[in-house]
Design a protein around this motif. Structure first.
Motif, PDB file in Angstrom:
ATOM      1  N   HIS A  71     -12.388  -8.883   6.794  1.00  0.00           N
ATOM      2  CA  HIS A  71     -12.434 -10.152   6.055  1.00  0.00           C
ATOM      3  C   HIS A  71     -11.673 -10.026   4.737  1.00  0.00           C
ATOM      4  O   HIS A  71     -10.980 -10.967   4.324  1.00  0.00           O
ATOM      5  CB  HIS A  71     -13.880 -10.570   5.790  1.00  0.00           C
ATOM      6  N   LEU A  72     -11.774  -8.886   4.083  1.00  0.00           N
ATOM      7  CA  LEU A  72     -11.010  -8.676   2.850  1.00  0.00           C
ATOM      8  C   LEU A  72      -9.511  -8.705   3.123  1.00  0.00           C
ATOM      9  O   LEU A  72      -8.720  -9.115   2.263  1.00  0.00           O
ATOM     10  CB  LEU A  72     -11.410  -7.348   2.205  1.00  0.00           C
ATOM     11  N   THR A  73      -9.113  -8.308   4.337  1.00  0.00           N
ATOM     12  CA  THR A  73      -7.705  -8.415   4.740  1.00  0.00           C
ATOM     13  C   THR A  73      -7.304  -9.885   4.872  1.00  0.00           C
ATOM     14  O   THR A  73      -6.227 -10.302   4.412  1.00  0.00           O
ATOM     15  CB  THR A  73      -7.476  -7.680   6.069  1.00  0.00           C
ATOM     16  N   THR A  74      -8.173 -10.679   5.475  1.00  0.00           N
ATOM     17  CA  THR A  74      -7.912 -12.112   5.592  1.00  0.00           C
ATOM     18  C   THR A  74      -7.746 -12.755   4.220  1.00  0.00           C
ATOM     19  O   THR A  74      -6.918 -13.650   4.028  1.00  0.00           O
ATOM     20  CB  THR A  74      -9.073 -12.797   6.343  1.00  0.00           C
ATOM     21  N   LEU A  75      -8.513 -12.271   3.252  1.00  0.00           N
ATOM     22  CA  LEU A  75      -8.454 -12.806   1.894  1.00  0.00           C
ATOM     23  C   LEU A  75      -7.267 -12.290   1.099  1.00  0.00           C
ATOM     24  O   LEU A  75      -6.978 -12.795   0.012  1.00  0.00           O
ATOM     25  CB  LEU A  75      -9.745 -12.460   1.136  1.00  0.00           C
ATOM     26  N   GLY A  76      -6.586 -11.272   1.620  1.00  0.00           N
ATOM     27  CA  GLY A  76      -5.453 -10.699   0.896  1.00  0.00           C
ATOM     28  C   GLY A  76      -5.844  -9.660  -0.135  1.00  0.00           C
ATOM     29  O   GLY A  76      -5.008  -9.235  -0.944  1.00  0.00           O
ATOM     30  N   VAL A  77      -7.093  -9.210  -0.113  1.00  0.00           N
ATOM     31  CA  VAL A  77      -7.562  -8.204  -1.072  1.00  0.00           C
ATOM     32  C   VAL A  77      -7.119  -6.810  -0.645  1.00  0.00           C
ATOM     33  O   VAL A  77      -6.785  -5.961  -1.480  1.00  0.00           O
ATOM     34  CB  VAL A  77      -9.102  -8.274  -1.208  1.00  0.00           C
ATOM     35  N   GLU A  89      -4.889  -4.651   2.794  1.00  0.00           N
ATOM     36  CA  GLU A  89      -3.967  -4.825   3.910  1.00  0.00           C
ATOM     37  C   GLU A  89      -4.081  -3.627   4.836  1.00  0.00           C
ATOM     38  O   GLU A  89      -4.481  -2.532   4.414  1.00  0.00           O
ATOM     39  CB  GLU A  89      -2.528  -4.962   3.400  1.00  0.00           C
ATOM     40  N   ARG A  90      -3.759  -3.853   6.105  1.00  0.00           N
ATOM     41  CA  ARG A  90      -3.786  -2.756   7.067  1.00  0.00           C
ATOM     42  C   ARG A  90      -2.445  -2.031   7.052  1.00  0.00           C
ATOM     43  O   ARG A  90      -1.381  -2.651   7.029  1.00  0.00           O
ATOM     44  CB  ARG A  90      -4.049  -3.286   8.473  1.00  0.00           C
ATOM     45  N   THR A  91      -2.505  -0.705   7.079  1.00  0.00           N
ATOM     46  CA  THR A  91      -1.315   0.123   7.236  1.00  0.00           C
ATOM     47  C   THR A  91      -1.563   1.089   8.395  1.00  0.00           C
ATOM     48  O   THR A  91      -2.673   1.150   8.931  1.00  0.00           O
ATOM     49  CB  THR A  91      -1.024   0.923   5.957  1.00  0.00           C
ATOM     50  N   ASP A  92      -0.572   1.874   8.748  1.00  0.00           N
ATOM     51  CA  ASP A  92      -0.753   2.852   9.838  1.00  0.00           C
ATOM     52  C   ASP A  92      -1.827   3.876   9.487  1.00  0.00           C
ATOM     53  O   ASP A  92      -2.501   4.406  10.370  1.00  0.00           O
ATOM     54  CB  ASP A  92       0.577   3.572  10.119  1.00  0.00           C
ATOM     55  N   ALA A  93      -1.980   4.141   8.174  1.00  0.00           N
ATOM     56  CA  ALA A  93      -2.959   5.150   7.747  1.00  0.00           C
ATOM     57  C   ALA A  93      -4.345   4.570   7.495  1.00  0.00           C
ATOM     58  O   ALA A  93      -5.307   5.310   7.295  1.00  0.00           O
ATOM     59  CB  ALA A  93      -2.464   5.854   6.487  1.00  0.00           C
ATOM     60  N   GLY A  94      -4.458   3.236   7.471  1.00  0.00           N
ATOM     61  CA  GLY A  94      -5.755   2.609   7.212  1.00  0.00           C
ATOM     62  C   GLY A  94      -5.610   1.451   6.242  1.00  0.00           C
ATOM     63  O   GLY A  94      -4.514   0.913   6.040  1.00  0.00           O
ATOM     64  N   TYR A  95      -6.691   1.067   5.623  1.00  0.00           N
ATOM     65  CA  TYR A  95      -6.701  -0.057   4.694  1.00  0.00           C
ATOM     66  C   TYR A  95      -6.219   0.379   3.311  1.00  0.00           C
ATOM     67  O   TYR A  95      -6.532   1.468   2.838  1.00  0.00           O
ATOM     68  CB  TYR A  95      -8.113  -0.630   4.572  1.00  0.00           C
ATOM     69  N   ARG A  96      -5.494  -0.523   2.655  1.00  0.00           N
ATOM     70  CA  ARG A  96      -4.971  -0.250   1.319  1.00  0.00           C
ATOM     71  C   ARG A  96      -5.122  -1.509   0.460  1.00  0.00           C
ATOM     72  O   ARG A  96      -4.912  -2.624   0.925  1.00  0.00           O
ATOM     73  CB  ARG A  96      -3.492   0.155   1.395  1.00  0.00           C
ATOM     74  N   THR A  97      -5.481  -1.321  -0.806  1.00  0.00           N
ATOM     75  CA  THR A  97      -5.619  -2.435  -1.741  1.00  0.00           C
ATOM     76  C   THR A  97      -4.260  -3.077  -2.014  1.00  0.00           C
ATOM     77  O   THR A  97      -3.267  -2.385  -2.235  1.00  0.00           O
ATOM     78  CB  THR A  97      -6.224  -1.943  -3.067  1.00  0.00           C
ATOM     79  N   THR A  98      -4.220  -4.393  -2.005  1.00  0.00           N
ATOM     80  CA  THR A  98      -2.992  -5.124  -2.341  1.00  0.00           C
ATOM     81  C   THR A  98      -2.894  -5.294  -3.864  1.00  0.00           C
ATOM     82  O   THR A  98      -3.848  -5.027  -4.610  1.00  0.00           O
ATOM     83  CB  THR A  98      -3.005  -6.517  -1.698  1.00  0.00           C
ATOM     84  N   GLY A  99      -1.760  -5.793  -4.304  1.00  0.00           N
ATOM     85  CA  GLY A  99      -1.625  -6.112  -5.723  1.00  0.00           C
ATOM     86  C   GLY A  99      -2.636  -7.155  -6.166  1.00  0.00           C
ATOM     87  O   GLY A  99      -3.187  -7.088  -7.270  1.00  0.00           O
ATOM     88  N   PHE A 100      -2.907  -8.117  -5.295  1.00  0.00           N
ATOM     89  CA  PHE A 100      -3.914  -9.130  -5.572  1.00  0.00           C
ATOM     90  C   PHE A 100      -5.297  -8.493  -5.677  1.00  0.00           C
ATOM     91  O   PHE A 100      -6.076  -8.777  -6.604  1.00  0.00           O
ATOM     92  CB  PHE A 100      -3.876 -10.191  -4.472  1.00  0.00           C
ATOM     93  N   GLY A 101      -5.603  -7.616  -4.720  1.00  0.00           N
ATOM     94  CA  GLY A 101      -6.905  -6.957  -4.725  1.00  0.00           C
ATOM     95  C   GLY A 101      -7.113  -6.051  -5.927  1.00  0.00           C
ATOM     96  O   GLY A 101      -8.251  -5.848  -6.376  1.00  0.00           O
ATOM     97  N   ALA A 102      -6.014  -5.513  -6.458  1.00  0.00           N
ATOM     98  CA  ALA A 102      -6.131  -4.634  -7.619  1.00  0.00           C
ATOM     99  C   ALA A 102      -6.699  -5.359  -8.836  1.00  0.00           C
ATOM    100  O   ALA A 102      -7.213  -4.725  -9.767  1.00  0.00           O
ATOM    101  CB  ALA A 102      -4.763  -4.038  -7.960  1.00  0.00           C
TER     102      ALA A 102
END
Length: 314
Positions: free
Chosen positions: A49-55, A57-70
């Protein structure tokens, strides 16, 4: 309008430390779950859900915080982390909104119903909540202070008592701008200690005195003015009268300066009700409160976009 899901997901993300934890090192929910003592499937649902919100993002290694989420990180500098964390003063208080119906039915705060004691008792019992609350107040004042200093004639007063003045950021700015003035700050000892340190850092030790104590107790007497900045909205009328009575008895010849929002936010009114049993008041409400203590409104000055200074005199 009916959705609690996203607001709570953001609060839980902050409480788990996800915006900071996922900023530099992407990781999967299964890898992260043991570290956070979380269920891996449930954590993955939250992260989705946090991915849907843009907080995140999914990468090959797993989830990572976006600039927005930061922007939700502890060091983002915007105060959001402190407002949303379940174990900060504000975040903990907002959880009481699930019992808003109790406040509406009784006129009493919902905070004690949720947490077993009132907001101020909680702060006294848990120093980390007191520290979070003081930090929240400093964050809120940061943009207001230059306006408050510039938009009122402070040098009229040789001595100013800041009643419930927190860490002293406002009083320090007023004294720095007006070298002929002297100040005296009153707040609970845990907070007053921070004010003493701030005044020392700003070289104001000889012009700024600090007293650790409650504004329900006798205040330092004989100053030219007593400042109550965002104090009265935290209290119901009975307690507001007690605070004003202390100011009035300390200042038989002085002025009482009340800075508040004059009922301009319906949302903030509900926050004050649920957290404290208080509320924003209108101009006539303050005149009514003050008149009981022999005080008359002398002037009204807009000092920020959302705050007005009411000057009362005998």
């Amino acid at each position: 309008m009916s959705g609690l899901i996203t607001p709570m997901a953001l609060r839980v993300a902050v409480t788990l430390g996800l915006p900071d934890r996922l900023r530099d090192n992407p990781v999967t929910a299964r890898e992260l779950a043991p570290e956070l003592e979380a269920d891996p499937l449930a954590l993955d649902l939250l992260l989705a859900h946090l991915t849907t919100l843009g907080v995140v993002e999914r990468t090959d290694a797993g989830y990572r915080t976006t600039g927005f989420g930061a922007l939700l990180g502890a060091g983002a500098g915007n105060g959001l982390n402190n407002l949303l964390h379940h174990d900060s003063a504000a975040g903990r208080a907002d959880l009481a909104f699930v019992d808003l119906i109790h406040s509406v039915r009784t006129g009493e705060p919902a905070y004690p119903l949720r947490h077993g004691q009132d907001f101020w008792a909680d702060l006294a019992a848990q120093p980390h909540l007191r520290e979070a609350f003081d930090r929240q107040m400093n964050d809120r004042m940061r943009d207001w202070i230059p306006q408050v200093v510039a938009n009122y004639d402070w040098p009229r007063f040789g001595t100013l008592v800041d009643v419930g003045g927190g860490h002293g950021t406002l009083l320090a700015a007023i004294l720095a701008a007006h070298p002929a003035m002297r100040g005296h700050l009153v707040d609970l000892e845990e907070t007053a200690a921070g004010a003493r340190e701030l005044f020392r850092e700003h070289g104001l030790g000889e012009r700024a005195e600090v007293t650790g104590g409650s504004f329900f107790d006798p205040l330092p007497a004989g100053a030219d003015a007593y400042l109550l900045f965002d104090i009265l909205h935290d209290w119901d009328d009975e307690q507001a009268h007690r605070i004003l009575a202390r100011c009035a008895e300390a200042a038989p010849d002085g002025r009482i300066l009340v800075v508040e929002s004059l009922g301009e936010s319906t949302e903030f009114d509900l926050v004050m009700l649920v957290h404290f049993g208080g509320r924003d008041r209108g101009l006539h409400d303050f005149e009514r409160l003050a008149s009981a203590h022999g005080l008359t409104l002398e002037s009204v000055t807009q000092v920020t976009g959302g705050r007005t200074l009411l000057e009362f005199t005998r």
